[in-house]
Design a protein around this motif. Structure first.
Motif, PDB file in Angstrom:
ATOM      1  N   ALA A  60     -26.780 -24.005 -18.315  1.00 57.19           N
ATOM      2  CA  ALA A  60     -27.747 -25.072 -17.987  1.00 57.19           C
ATOM      3  C   ALA A  60     -27.088 -25.562 -16.501  1.00 57.19           C
ATOM      4  O   ALA A  60     -27.752 -25.787 -15.645  1.00 57.19           O
ATOM      5  CB  ALA A  60     -27.538 -26.064 -18.979  1.00 57.19           C
ATOM      6  N   TRP A  61     -25.631 -25.792 -16.458  1.00 56.72           N
ATOM      7  CA  TRP A  61     -25.110 -26.025 -15.331  1.00 56.72           C
ATOM      8  C   TRP A  61     -25.576 -25.063 -13.925  1.00 56.72           C
ATOM      9  O   TRP A  61     -25.909 -25.305 -13.195  1.00 56.72           O
ATOM     10  CB  TRP A  61     -23.584 -26.114 -15.603  1.00 56.72           C
ATOM     11  CG  TRP A  61     -22.743 -26.352 -14.232  1.00 56.72           C
ATOM     12  CD1 TRP A  61     -22.465 -27.623 -13.910  1.00 56.72           C
ATOM     13  CD2 TRP A  61     -22.050 -25.589 -13.489  1.00 56.72           C
ATOM     14  NE1 TRP A  61     -21.609 -27.653 -12.645  1.00 56.72           N
ATOM     15  CE2 TRP A  61     -21.363 -26.387 -12.469  1.00 56.72           C
ATOM     16  CE3 TRP A  61     -21.876 -24.263 -13.177  1.00 56.72           C
ATOM     17  CZ2 TRP A  61     -20.778 -25.902 -11.419  1.00 56.72           C
ATOM     18  CZ3 TRP A  61     -21.192 -23.471 -12.425  1.00 56.72           C
ATOM     19  CH2 TRP A  61     -20.450 -24.382 -11.269  1.00 56.72           C
ATOM     20  N   GLY A  62     -25.222 -23.626 -14.398  1.00 53.80           N
ATOM     21  CA  GLY A  62     -25.505 -22.656 -13.312  1.00 53.80           C
ATOM     22  C   GLY A  62     -27.175 -23.042 -13.043  1.00 53.80           C
ATOM     23  O   GLY A  62     -27.389 -22.675 -11.765  1.00 53.80           O
ATOM     24  N   ALA A 109     -22.161 -15.291 -10.277  1.00 52.06           N
ATOM     25  CA  ALA A 109     -21.155 -16.135  -9.446  1.00 52.06           C
ATOM     26  C   ALA A 109     -20.933 -17.238  -9.957  1.00 52.06           C
ATOM     27  O   ALA A 109     -19.620 -17.856 -10.177  1.00 52.06           O
ATOM     28  CB  ALA A 109     -21.364 -16.274  -8.052  1.00 52.06           C
ATOM     29  N   LEU A 110     -21.905 -18.148 -10.361  1.00 50.96           N
ATOM     30  CA  LEU A 110     -21.685 -19.581 -10.893  1.00 50.96           C
ATOM     31  C   LEU A 110     -21.110 -19.349 -12.549  1.00 50.96           C
ATOM     32  O   LEU A 110     -20.316 -20.225 -12.845  1.00 50.96           O
ATOM     33  CB  LEU A 110     -22.976 -20.387 -10.979  1.00 50.96           C
ATOM     34  CG  LEU A 110     -23.511 -20.762  -9.627  1.00 50.96           C
ATOM     35  CD1 LEU A 110     -24.782 -21.361  -9.837  1.00 50.96           C
ATOM     36  CD2 LEU A 110     -22.346 -21.738  -9.109  1.00 50.96           C
ATOM     37  N   HIS A 111     -21.368 -18.398 -13.182  1.00 53.50           N
ATOM     38  CA  HIS A 111     -21.046 -18.158 -14.569  1.00 53.50           C
ATOM     39  C   HIS A 111     -19.464 -17.967 -14.624  1.00 53.50           C
ATOM     40  O   HIS A 111     -18.537 -18.458 -15.466  1.00 53.50           O
ATOM     41  CB  HIS A 111     -21.583 -17.040 -15.156  1.00 53.50           C
ATOM     42  CG  HIS A 111     -21.292 -16.901 -16.657  1.00 53.50           C
ATOM     43  ND1 HIS A 111     -20.200 -16.209 -17.072  1.00 53.50           N
ATOM     44  CD2 HIS A 111     -21.800 -17.402 -17.807  1.00 53.50           C
ATOM     45  CE1 HIS A 111     -20.052 -16.326 -18.322  1.00 53.50           C
ATOM     46  NE2 HIS A 111     -20.915 -17.201 -18.760  1.00 53.50           N
ATOM     47  N   GLU A 112     -18.839 -17.507 -13.414  1.00 49.22           N
ATOM     48  CA  GLU A 112     -17.605 -17.451 -13.191  1.00 49.22           C
ATOM     49  C   GLU A 112     -16.793 -18.652 -13.147  1.00 49.22           C
ATOM     50  O   GLU A 112     -15.615 -18.795 -13.324  1.00 49.22           O
ATOM     51  CB  GLU A 112     -17.169 -16.296 -12.184  1.00 49.22           C
ATOM     52  CG  GLU A 112     -17.444 -15.195 -12.139  1.00 49.22           C
ATOM     53  CD  GLU A 112     -16.720 -14.148 -13.329  1.00 49.22           C
ATOM     54  OE1 GLU A 112     -15.665 -14.495 -13.312  1.00 49.22           O
ATOM     55  OE2 GLU A 112     -17.175 -13.769 -14.126  1.00 49.22           O
ATOM     56  N   PHE A 147     -23.832 -17.987  -0.476  1.00 43.71           N
ATOM     57  CA  PHE A 147     -24.061 -18.457  -1.987  1.00 43.71           C
ATOM     58  C   PHE A 147     -25.727 -18.608  -1.786  1.00 43.71           C
ATOM     59  O   PHE A 147     -26.082 -18.445  -2.718  1.00 43.71           O
ATOM     60  CB  PHE A 147     -23.371 -19.445  -2.347  1.00 43.71           C
ATOM     61  CG  PHE A 147     -23.521 -19.987  -3.488  1.00 43.71           C
ATOM     62  CD1 PHE A 147     -23.908 -19.499  -4.783  1.00 43.71           C
ATOM     63  CD2 PHE A 147     -24.273 -21.411  -3.618  1.00 43.71           C
ATOM     64  CE1 PHE A 147     -24.241 -20.096  -6.008  1.00 43.71           C
ATOM     65  CE2 PHE A 147     -24.875 -22.088  -4.684  1.00 43.71           C
ATOM     66  CZ  PHE A 147     -24.749 -21.326  -6.015  1.00 43.71           C
ATOM     67  N   ASN A 148     -25.933 -19.463  -0.949  1.00 42.49           N
ATOM     68  CA  ASN A 148     -27.375 -19.873  -0.762  1.00 42.49           C
ATOM     69  C   ASN A 148     -28.351 -18.542  -0.720  1.00 42.49           C
ATOM     70  O   ASN A 148     -29.458 -18.758  -1.318  1.00 42.49           O
ATOM     71  CB  ASN A 148     -27.716 -20.445   0.583  1.00 42.49           C
ATOM     72  CG  ASN A 148     -27.207 -22.000   0.397  1.00 42.49           C
ATOM     73  OD1 ASN A 148     -27.035 -22.597  -0.780  1.00 42.49           O
ATOM     74  ND2 ASN A 148     -27.057 -22.774   1.320  1.00 42.49           N
ATOM     75  N   ASP A 149     -28.003 -17.325  -0.062  1.00 38.46           N
ATOM     76  CA  ASP A 149     -28.571 -16.372   0.247  1.00 38.46           C
ATOM     77  C   ASP A 149     -28.495 -15.278  -1.188  1.00 38.46           C
ATOM     78  O   ASP A 149     -29.295 -14.368  -1.141  1.00 38.46           O
ATOM     79  CB  ASP A 149     -28.177 -15.658   1.379  1.00 38.46           C
ATOM     80  CG  ASP A 149     -28.855 -16.338   2.656  1.00 38.46           C
ATOM     81  OD1 ASP A 149     -29.747 -17.535   2.530  1.00 38.46           O
ATOM     82  OD2 ASP A 149     -28.191 -16.171   3.752  1.00 38.46           O
TER      83      ASP A 149
END
Length: 176
Positions: free
Chosen positions: A33-35, A24-27, A13-15
């Motif tokens: 804003a959170w993402g 990925a965060l939107h999922e 995830f970091n990379d």
């Protein structure tokens, strides 16, 4: 490149390129804003740091950000077609009786009429009856109280989804 002491799933995830991390965060949560806040905090040394960043970002979401996040969640009892996360999380409604499903539909509609958004609850591990009972109870809340409950429930959902996002995949796990 992330440190080798970082767990493999989190290192992946970091990379990720920024656009891939955002997708990925939107999922996990439909709030942009959170993402953005979680992307800005990378790299994370451990999952607890990522979870703390998620909690901090949740606390700062505006009303519009919360509305955007809630729009990404289907009603309880009606997981979005092709959305394995909502189907998995709402598994407790899958075995519900036709009467319970009909009652949940009525409660969803009454809730949406009163509060203007989908009834949001961290459904993971809850039975259909528990979700119904929560909906009944929460219909008595003020809009202000309900917004805070929604923020808390959304935070719980996000943490579960983040844990899945950064979990090691089969090839990362040590072999016996």
């Amino acid at each position: 490149m992330t440190s080798t002491s970082t767990p493999p799933g989190l290192a992946r995830f970091n990379d990720l390129e920024e656009h891939a991390a955002a997708a990925a965060l939107h999922e996990a949560c439909a709030s942009a804003a959170w993402g953005r806040r979680l992307i800005a905090g990378r790299p994370y040394a451990d999952a607890d740091a990522l979870y703390a960043a998620s909690d901090a970002a949740m606390a700062e979401l505006t009303e519009a950000d919360l509305a955007e996040a809630m729009a990404g969640h289907p009603p309880i009892g009606r997981p979005a077609p092709g959305d394995p996360a909502s189907a998995r999380e709402q598994r407790g409604m899958a075995a519900a009786s036709a009467d319970l499903r009909a009652e949940m539909l009525e409660l969803n509609l009454a809730y949406q009429e009163k509060f203007g958004h989908v009834f949001l609850i961290c459904a993971t591990g809850r039975t259909g009856a528990q979700m119904r009972d929560a909906a009944r109870e929460r219909l008595g809340n003020t809009p202000e109280r309900e917004r805070e409950i929604v923020r808390t429930e959304l935070g719980r959902i996000n943490l579960i989804r983040l844990a899945r996002l950064v979990a090691p995949v089969e090839e990362d796990r040590p072999r016996p």
